[in-house]
Design a protein around this motif. Structure first.
Motif, PDB file in Angstrom:
ATOM      1  N   ARG A  93      26.103  37.059  40.912  1.00  0.00           N
ATOM      2  CA  ARG A  93      26.446  37.337  39.511  1.00  0.00           C
ATOM      3  C   ARG A  93      26.291  38.842  39.285  1.00  0.00           C
ATOM      4  O   ARG A  93      25.354  39.448  39.772  1.00  0.00           O
ATOM      5  CB  ARG A  93      25.498  36.556  38.600  1.00  0.00           C
ATOM      6  N   SER A  95      27.472  42.274  36.305  1.00  0.00           N
ATOM      7  CA  SER A  95      27.994  42.656  34.992  1.00  0.00           C
ATOM      8  C   SER A  95      29.049  43.737  35.176  1.00  0.00           C
ATOM      9  O   SER A  95      28.840  44.694  35.916  1.00  0.00           O
ATOM     10  CB  SER A  95      26.872  43.195  34.103  1.00  0.00           C
ATOM     11  N   ALA A  96      30.164  43.583  34.464  1.00  0.00           N
ATOM     12  CA  ALA A  96      31.243  44.573  34.508  1.00  0.00           C
ATOM     13  C   ALA A  96      30.899  45.742  33.599  1.00  0.00           C
ATOM     14  O   ALA A  96      29.909  45.720  32.874  1.00  0.00           O
ATOM     15  CB  ALA A  96      32.557  43.919  34.082  1.00  0.00           C
ATOM     16  N   SER A 100      30.557  42.265  30.305  1.00  0.00           N
ATOM     17  CA  SER A 100      30.814  40.844  30.571  1.00  0.00           C
ATOM     18  C   SER A 100      30.218  40.453  31.919  1.00  0.00           C
ATOM     19  O   SER A 100      30.148  41.253  32.850  1.00  0.00           O
ATOM     20  CB  SER A 100      32.312  40.560  30.538  1.00  0.00           C
ATOM     21  N   THR A 101      29.775  39.226  32.020  1.00  0.00           N
ATOM     22  CA  THR A 101      29.157  38.713  33.243  1.00  0.00           C
ATOM     23  C   THR A 101      30.205  37.990  34.072  1.00  0.00           C
ATOM     24  O   THR A 101      31.022  37.226  33.545  1.00  0.00           O
ATOM     25  CB  THR A 101      28.009  37.735  32.903  1.00  0.00           C
ATOM     26  N   HIS A 102      30.176  38.239  35.372  1.00  0.00           N
ATOM     27  CA  HIS A 102      31.113  37.622  36.305  1.00  0.00           C
ATOM     28  C   HIS A 102      30.331  36.979  37.444  1.00  0.00           C
ATOM     29  O   HIS A 102      29.212  37.412  37.764  1.00  0.00           O
ATOM     30  CB  HIS A 102      32.068  38.671  36.890  1.00  0.00           C
ATOM     31  N   THR A 103      30.931  35.968  38.061  1.00  0.00           N
ATOM     32  CA  THR A 103      30.339  35.347  39.252  1.00  0.00           C
ATOM     33  C   THR A 103      31.394  35.265  40.338  1.00  0.00           C
ATOM     34  O   THR A 103      32.593  35.292  40.066  1.00  0.00           O
ATOM     35  CB  THR A 103      29.813  33.923  38.948  1.00  0.00           C
ATOM     36  N   THR A 122      34.171  46.028  42.759  1.00  0.00           N
ATOM     37  CA  THR A 122      34.932  45.456  41.649  1.00  0.00           C
ATOM     38  C   THR A 122      36.054  46.398  41.225  1.00  0.00           C
ATOM     39  O   THR A 122      35.975  47.612  41.419  1.00  0.00           O
ATOM     40  CB  THR A 122      34.023  45.200  40.426  1.00  0.00           C
ATOM     41  N   ARG A 127      36.671  42.327  38.249  1.00  0.00           N
ATOM     42  CA  ARG A 127      36.898  41.285  39.257  1.00  0.00           C
ATOM     43  C   ARG A 127      36.456  41.779  40.623  1.00  0.00           C
ATOM     44  O   ARG A 127      36.630  42.960  40.953  1.00  0.00           O
ATOM     45  CB  ARG A 127      38.372  40.902  39.300  1.00  0.00           C
TER      46      ARG A 127
END
Length: 193
Positions: A93, A95-96, A100-103, A122, A127
């Motif tokens: 996990r 953070s951008a 926003s949090t991404h996995t 990323t 992404r």
């Protein structure tokens, strides 16, 4: 084996009373096909290579490394001195830039615990992407892709030229057969008399 005299440079363009219109057309078709083959191959290859190299340069500028944290225990058991080929996939996990949090899935050492930091790459939208190519890798890839694109582009006029030349040759042979059928009996009659 037929006797062949010395090779004459540019023989197709020399004046010859036996040269027919089809011979001249075939000559120009052959020249045009070769020119188009070379031009198409070089232009397509250079354009593609430049585009690929520019895209990879843009990726090096835009893509950023981010520290992600393991969201779950990595499968396997921790072993000291494991090679990178012994890594396993695990959920991470991060953070951008916009918060926003991404996995996603990343390669980690077996048995790594939850919240272990892992570096991932990323794009500007946050992404996960692969690590961008170095400038030398980008040149190599661009050269390979450009070479393949150039070869594919060059094959089109080459194949079209060969097909047209084969058609002209077939037509010339048919014409020769027609002329022989018309003149052959007259010529043969003289030989007997």
């Amino acid at each position: 084996m037929a006797f062949r005299g010395p090779k004459v440079w540019l023989w197709r363009w020399r004046r010859n009373p036996l040269r027919r219109r089809a011979d001249a057309v075939e000559t120009w078709v052959l020249l045009a096909a070769w020119l188009l083959t070379v031009l198409a191959g070089v232009l397509a290859g250079l354009t593609t290579a430049r585009t690929v190299e520019q895209d990879m340069a843009r990726e090096r500028v835009e893509w950023r490394p981010v520290v992600a944290l393991l969201a779950e225990q990595a499968p396997g058991t921790a072993a000291s001195g494991t090679a990178s080929s012994d890594q396993v996939w695990a959920k991470v996990r991060w953070s951008a830039r916009d918060g926003s949090t991404h996995t996603g899935q990343a390669r980690v050492h077996p048995g790594s615990g939850v919240a272990t930091p892992v570096t991932v790459w990323t794009d500007p939208q946050g992404r996960m992407v692969t690590e961008p190519a170095t400038p030398s890798e980008a040149r190599t890839r661009a050269g390979l892709v450009g070479g393949i694109a150039g070869a594919c582009a060059a094959s089109v006029p080459f194949v079209a030229g060969r097909a047209l030349r084969r058609r002209l040759e077939s037509r010339r042979i048919d014409q020769w057969g027609y002329e022989w059928a018309r003149v052959g009996p007259l010529w043969g009659g003289r030989m007997r008399g």
